[in-house]
Design an enzyme around this catalytic site. Structure first.
Site, PDB file in Angstrom:
ATOM      1  CG  ASP A 289      -6.253  -8.378   9.351  1.00 34.13           C
ATOM      2  OD1 ASP A 289      -5.465  -7.857   8.534  1.00 34.13           O
ATOM      3  OD2 ASP A 289      -6.385  -7.969  10.525  1.00 34.13           O
TER       4      ASP A 289
ATOM      5  CG  ASP B  83      -1.927   1.042   1.300  1.00 33.30           C
ATOM      6  OD1 ASP B  83      -1.950   1.897   0.400  1.00 33.30           O
ATOM      7  OD2 ASP B  83      -2.709   1.075   2.275  1.00 33.30           O
TER       8      ASP B  83
ATOM      9  NE  ARG C 208      -4.652 -12.358   9.794  1.00 33.01           N
ATOM     10  CZ  ARG C 208      -3.997 -11.241   9.529  1.00 33.01           C
ATOM     11  NH1 ARG C 208      -3.682 -10.944   8.283  1.00 33.01           N
ATOM     12  NH2 ARG C 208      -3.660 -10.414  10.496  1.00 33.01           N
TER      13      ARG C 208
ATOM     14  CE  LYS D 231      -5.739   1.216  -1.364  1.00 32.01           C
ATOM     15  NZ  LYS D 231      -6.201   1.120   0.041  1.00 32.01           N
TER      16      LYS D 231
HETATM   17  C1  PRP Z   1      -0.127  -5.236   5.723  1.00 30.58           C
HETATM   18  C2  PRP Z   1       0.513  -6.009   4.590  1.00 30.58           C
HETATM   19  C3  PRP Z   1       1.865  -5.415   4.489  1.00 30.58           C
HETATM   20  C4  PRP Z   1       1.662  -3.988   4.929  1.00 30.58           C
HETATM   21  C5  PRP Z   1       1.609  -3.133   3.707  1.00 30.58           C
HETATM   22  O1  PRP Z   1       0.218  -5.839   6.930  1.00 30.58           O
HETATM   23  O2  PRP Z   1       0.558  -7.381   4.846  1.00 30.58           O
HETATM   24  O3  PRP Z   1       2.814  -6.064   5.316  1.00 30.58           O
HETATM   25  O4  PRP Z   1       0.412  -3.924   5.634  1.00 30.58           O
HETATM   26  O5  PRP Z   1       1.377  -1.819   4.051  1.00 30.58           O
HETATM   27  P1  PRP Z   1       2.311  -0.624   3.581  1.00 30.58           P
HETATM   28  O6  PRP Z   1       2.668  -0.840   2.135  1.00 30.58           O
HETATM   29  O7  PRP Z   1       1.419   0.583   3.765  1.00 30.58           O
HETATM   30  O8  PRP Z   1       3.522  -0.593   4.456  1.00 30.58           O
HETATM   31  P2  PRP Z   1      -0.495  -5.491   8.308  1.00 30.58           P
HETATM   32  O9  PRP Z   1       0.298  -4.440   9.022  1.00 30.58           O
HETATM   33  O10 PRP Z   1      -1.939  -5.192   8.057  1.00 30.58           O
HETATM   34  O11 PRP Z   1      -0.331  -6.830   9.142  1.00 30.58           O
HETATM   35  P3  PRP Z   1      -0.824  -8.319   8.772  1.00 30.58           P
HETATM   36  O12 PRP Z   1      -0.014  -8.774   7.593  1.00 30.58           O
HETATM   37  O13 PRP Z   1      -0.521  -9.096  10.013  1.00 30.58           O
HETATM   38  O14 PRP Z   1      -2.303  -8.252   8.461  1.00 30.58           O
END
Ligand code: PRP
Length: 182
Positions: free
Chosen positions: A162, A105, A168, A134
């Site tokens: 999630d 993201d 998940r 994204k």
């Molecule tokens: C999500 C995803 C990435 C991160 C991406 O993890 O799995 O690791 O966010 O976001 P960014 O590009 O804005 O840094 P999350 O922190 O939601 O934890 P999870 O994987 O345990 O759901």
């Protein structure tokens, strides 16, 4: 019929579409990494479902490892610093690192890991394979070389993604109903 379906506005990518997309990307990775020293790293927890399916479409000998990270809290958010909750045990020096993610993201997580973990530990190369990319959310300069789908600006769950640690285990990627999180 899953009890979770009632919280889903619409299915964005079906289990079949996901399987097809992973098969395609796995073939490309298999060609690109022939004769390389591949280490595949999953970032917990979101990547677990994708990881399990994707590594079986990469038809090459490779090492697998996992890392768990979280962002540092408000003061550090702008710096993009991340807290490593669980580190890899694999030595990556001189090896070709491929990160498997569920979604990229802002890019802050992977920009930090690329610069402060993998390249600083001497990885020979660093690339990202993400189920969802994204680009509209991007803040840090991160290039997702291998992606299955582009993610719209909606609240997505399923196939590893999630909301409050739930959903998940949905086999598809869906848009969560607003009333569930508002
Ligand atoms: C999500 C995803 C990435 C991160 C991406 O993890 O799995 O690791 O966010 O976001 P960014 O590009 O804005 O840094 P999350 O922190 O939601 O934890 P999870 O994987 O345990 O759901």
């Amino acid at each position: 019929m899953s009890e979770m379906n009632k919280d889903i506005e619409k299915i964005l990518f079906t289990a079949e579409e996901i399987e097809e997309a992973i098969e395609k990307v796995g073939k490309i990775i298999t060609e690109d990494y022939r004769d390389k020293n591949l280490v595949v790293i999953g970032i917990l927890k979101g990547s677990v479902v994708f990881f399990a399916d994707a590594i079986r479409k990469i038809d090459l000998p490779c090492e697998c490892d996992f890392m768990s990270v979280s962002s540092y809290g408000n003061a550090a958010v702008s710096s993009g610093r991340v807290l490593i909750n669980k580190d890899i045990t694999t030595v990556v020096e001189g090896k070709d690192v491929l990160i498997l993610e569920d979604i990229v993201d802002t890019g802050k997580t992977l920009a930090y890991l690329r610069d402060h973990v993998f390249l600083s530990r001497g990885a020979k190369s660093f690339e990202i394979c993400s189920l969802l990319d994204k680009p509209s959310g991007r803040v840090a300069p991160v290039d997702v070389k291998y992606k299955c789908f582009e993610a719209p600006n909606e609240f997505l769950v399923g196939y590893g993604l999630d909301y409050a640690e739930k959903y998940r285990n949905l086999p598809y990627i869906g848009v969560l109903k607003r009333e569930v999180y508002m």
